[in-house]
Structures are given as structure tokens and as C-alpha cells.
Design a protein around this motif. Structure first.
Motif, PDB file in Angstrom:
ATOM      1  N   GLN A 169       0.848  -1.187   0.000  1.00  0.00           N
ATOM      2  CA  GLN A 169       0.000   0.000   0.000  1.00  0.00           C
ATOM      3  C   GLN A 169       0.882   1.235   0.000  1.00  0.00           C
ATOM      4  O   GLN A 169       1.797   1.352   0.819  1.00  0.00           O
ATOM      5  N   GLY A 170       0.602   2.168  -0.898  1.00  0.00           N
ATOM      6  CA  GLY A 170       1.399   3.386  -0.923  1.00  0.00           C
ATOM      7  C   GLY A 170       1.112   4.212  -2.151  1.00  0.00           C
ATOM      8  O   GLY A 170       0.182   3.941  -2.902  1.00  0.00           O
ATOM      9  N   VAL A 171       1.928   5.216  -2.359  1.00  0.00           N
ATOM     10  CA  VAL A 171       1.697   6.168  -3.444  1.00  0.00           C
ATOM     11  C   VAL A 171       2.050   5.534  -4.788  1.00  0.00           C
ATOM     12  O   VAL A 171       2.809   4.559  -4.864  1.00  0.00           O
ATOM     13  N   ARG A 172       1.505   6.108  -5.841  1.00  0.00           N
ATOM     14  CA  ARG A 172       1.900   5.751  -7.208  1.00  0.00           C
ATOM     15  C   ARG A 172       3.016   6.693  -7.600  1.00  0.00           C
ATOM     16  O   ARG A 172       2.802   7.881  -7.819  1.00  0.00           O
ATOM     17  N   MET A 173       4.197   6.160  -7.654  1.00  0.00           N
ATOM     18  CA  MET A 173       5.373   6.989  -7.900  1.00  0.00           C
ATOM     19  C   MET A 173       5.460   7.404  -9.368  1.00  0.00           C
ATOM     20  O   MET A 173       4.925   6.738 -10.248  1.00  0.00           O
ATOM     21  N   SER A 174       6.167   8.492  -9.604  1.00  0.00           N
ATOM     22  CA  SER A 174       6.359   8.986 -10.963  1.00  0.00           C
ATOM     23  C   SER A 174       7.459   8.198 -11.666  1.00  0.00           C
ATOM     24  O   SER A 174       8.502   7.897 -11.068  1.00  0.00           O
ATOM     25  N   MET A 175       7.248   7.897 -12.936  1.00  0.00           N
ATOM     26  CA  MET A 175       8.287   7.254 -13.736  1.00  0.00           C
ATOM     27  C   MET A 175       9.259   8.268 -14.321  1.00  0.00           C
ATOM     28  O   MET A 175      10.264   7.887 -14.923  1.00  0.00           O
ATOM     29  N   SER A 176       8.973   9.554 -14.150  1.00  0.00           N
ATOM     30  CA  SER A 176       9.801  10.590 -14.758  1.00  0.00           C
ATOM     31  C   SER A 176      10.897  11.109 -13.831  1.00  0.00           C
ATOM     32  O   SER A 176      11.739  11.906 -14.254  1.00  0.00           O
ATOM     33  N   ASP A 177      10.898  10.665 -12.554  1.00  0.00           N
ATOM     34  CA  ASP A 177      11.968  11.051 -11.645  1.00  0.00           C
ATOM     35  C   ASP A 177      12.590   9.794 -11.042  1.00  0.00           C
ATOM     36  O   ASP A 177      12.391   8.698 -11.574  1.00  0.00           O
ATOM     37  N   ASP A 178      13.317   9.939  -9.935  1.00  0.00           N
ATOM     38  CA  ASP A 178      13.996   8.762  -9.387  1.00  0.00           C
ATOM     39  C   ASP A 178      13.284   8.193  -8.165  1.00  0.00           C
ATOM     40  O   ASP A 178      13.904   7.512  -7.339  1.00  0.00           O
TER      41      ASP A 178
END
Length: 294
Positions: free
Chosen positions: A93-102
Motif C-alpha cells: 500500500q502506498g503512493v503511485r510513484m512517478s516514472m519521470s523522476d527517481d
């Protein structure tokens, strides 16, 4: 804590499939939950406790039990950690991280640190390849070697072909629940029929908020900074990340590329024969053969 299931009933259906798949594998498995800055990360662990650490990172819309099933022989030699990637239909469970950063790299390195793992072998399929390459970009000091199968983040396929052969059948299934559209989708993705996918993916399509963000590709300058040995397997019949295109770019941009293999007849998801080839490559790096494990 955030998750992306559309309803509690849908979540229960997907997690029941998850549990039944794990049970069917008949493994001695430990379940661990690790709190990270990005969310609560669930990890399944098996294999000899004194074995060298190896982490498998599954693909998009996947889960940890699939990782164990895909590469079953690795746990005979390694202490295998199968992670449930955040914001996917699984037990994390957690955030949907961005693929455009690290962010993915930060998350994975934090996870490895909290598990107290060093000299880790990383094995990733599809979207798991992006997670692993992001990890190397962020900090590769904990990583010994990586093996990537049909990986994201190196080269992408024709978006129009993907739309007509994959995205439209998926959307039509979500609208009509007609199984023929799932069959069309799976026929384009899987090299061999997969009974678990036949049950799991329709449930995901119905009950989970999937991420349709376009997948980026690694910058040449970033790839050239990576020093960790990389072993790459491209899928020759892959619509999403075409194997020949992936291997061609990888050979140009990764100075640490140690091997590049084209699985000629493979679609995006490999069959048992090709997964055995990938396992053998991992084991061969440690001078082990599949035959010696039987």
C-alpha cells in the motif's frame, strides 16, 4: 494508507487469487512488511537463509507470487525476496510513484536498506526492469548484478499497434465483460497460455485503477553512468518493448552490459522454456547449473 482498488469487494477478489496462487506453489515463505517513505511495502521471502540475496521485481499489474512461479529454481540457491511493487494489485500500500523522476530508485534503495541487504542480485521483468534501472541510477552501491527480461525503460514499441492489439481489447472487456476481449489481449502478450493470468487479469481490469502513463526511456547520459553488470533478454515478438530494438539501444548506451540475448519466439511474457534460459543465466553467473539443483 493508499491503495488503488476500486472497491473492497474487488480488492478481496484479487487478493484471494493472490493467496491461492501463493498456496499452490507450496513454498516455505516468510511475509514481511516494510514501512518506507513511499508506503507500506510487502515482501515474500524464501530460499536458504544463508544464501546470497536476490530480489525479483514483477511487472505492471503483477504480484510477488508470480515472481516465484516465473523463476522457481532460484530459491534453491538464493535467499529470494519477491517484492509487491507499490500501487499495483497486490498486498503493498502506498503512493503511485512517478516514472519521470527517481522515486522508484529511492523507494527500492530504502527497501534494500531496511532489509539490510548488500551485494544484491536484482531480477526484473517488464516494468520491473524500469524499477531496477531507476535503482541503479539512484544508487547502485548495494547491487551486485542485474538481469532484465523484456524490460521497460530502454525502448518502446509502436503505440498504434499497442493501442489496437492491446489497449482497445482491454477497454472493450472493461465495458462489456465479454471474455473474448481478454482472450485477444492475452494472445498478444503471452507466449503460452497462462491459467492464472486468465483469472487474475480480468479481475484487475475490472477492480483496479491501472496506470496508463506512457513509459519513458532512460537517458543515454544516465545509462552511461551505470557500472553494475547488466544481463539483458529481449523478446523477439514483443509488441510493448520490441526485443531487437531494446537490445540495439542497450548495446549502444550501457557500458556495463555483460550479455544481450534475443528470445526469438517470445512475446512480452515468456514461456517456461525461455524462463528456464533466464534462470540458467542467473545461476551461471554463480557457476551453478539447473541440472545440479534437481
Amino acid at each position: 494508507m493508499m491503495d488503488f482498488f476500486k472497491s473492497q469487494e474487488g480488492k478481496a477478489e484479487i487478493l484471494d487469487l493472490y493467496d491461492r496462487k501463493l498456496e499452490s506453489l507450496e513454498l516455505e515463505v516468510e511475509s514481511q512488511t516494510v514501512e518506507t517513505a513511499f508506503g507500506r511495502t510487502h515482501v515474500l521471502v524464501t530460499g536458504p537463509k544463508d544464501g546470497p540475496p536476490l530480489m525479483i521485481v514483477h511487472g505492471s499489474n503483477g504480484c510477488a507470487p508470480i515472481a516465484f512461479e516465473t523463476y522457481p529454481n532460484l530459491a534453491k540457491q538464493f535467499r529470494v525476496y519477491a517484492v509487491d511493487v507499490l500501487a499495483q494489485p497486490n498486498r503493498s500500500q502506498g503512493v503511485r510513484m512517478s516514472m519521470s523522476d527517481d522515486s522508484y530508485g529511492q523507494w527500492m534503495n530504502e527497501l534494500l536498506g531496511k532489509l539490510n541487504l548488500q551485494s544484491v542480485v536484482l531480477v526484473g521483468f517488464s516494468f520491473g526492469g524500469l524499477v531496477i534501472l531507476k535503482t541503479l541510477e539512484n544508487d547502485e552501491s548495494r547491487i551486485q548484478e542485474v538481469f532484465l527480461a523484456a524490460p521497460a525503460y530502454i525502448a518502446n514499441g509502436n503505440p498504434l499497434k499497442a493501442m489496437f492489439k492491446m489497449f482497445i481489447p482491454m477497454k472493450r472487456y472493461m465495458k462489456t465483460l465479454n471474455r473474448k476481449y481478454v482472450d485477444r489481449f492475452l494472445a498478444e502478450i503471452f507466449t503460452a497460455r497462462d491459467e492464472f493470468a486468465m483469472a487474475y487479469l480480468p479481475a484487475v481490469f475490472q477492480h483496479f485503477e491501472m496506470d496508463f502513463t506512457p513509459v519513458p526511456t532512460i537517458a543515454t547520459a544516465a545509462a552511461q553512468q551505470i557500472q553494475t553488470p547488466i544481463h539483458l533478454f529481449g523478446a523477439g515478438q514483443d509488441l510493448i518493448f520490441p526485443g531487437r530494438k531494446v537490445l540495439k539501444r542497450a548495446q549502444k548506451i550501457f557500458p556495463s552490459l555483460k550479455s544481450a540475448v534475443l528470445l526469438e519466439s517470445s512475446k512480452h511474457v515468456q514461456n517456461r522454456v525461455d524462463n528456464d534460459r533466464i534462470e540458467q543465466a542467473v545461476l551461471a553467473s554463480f557457476q551453478i547449473t539447473l541440472g545440479s539443483l534437481k
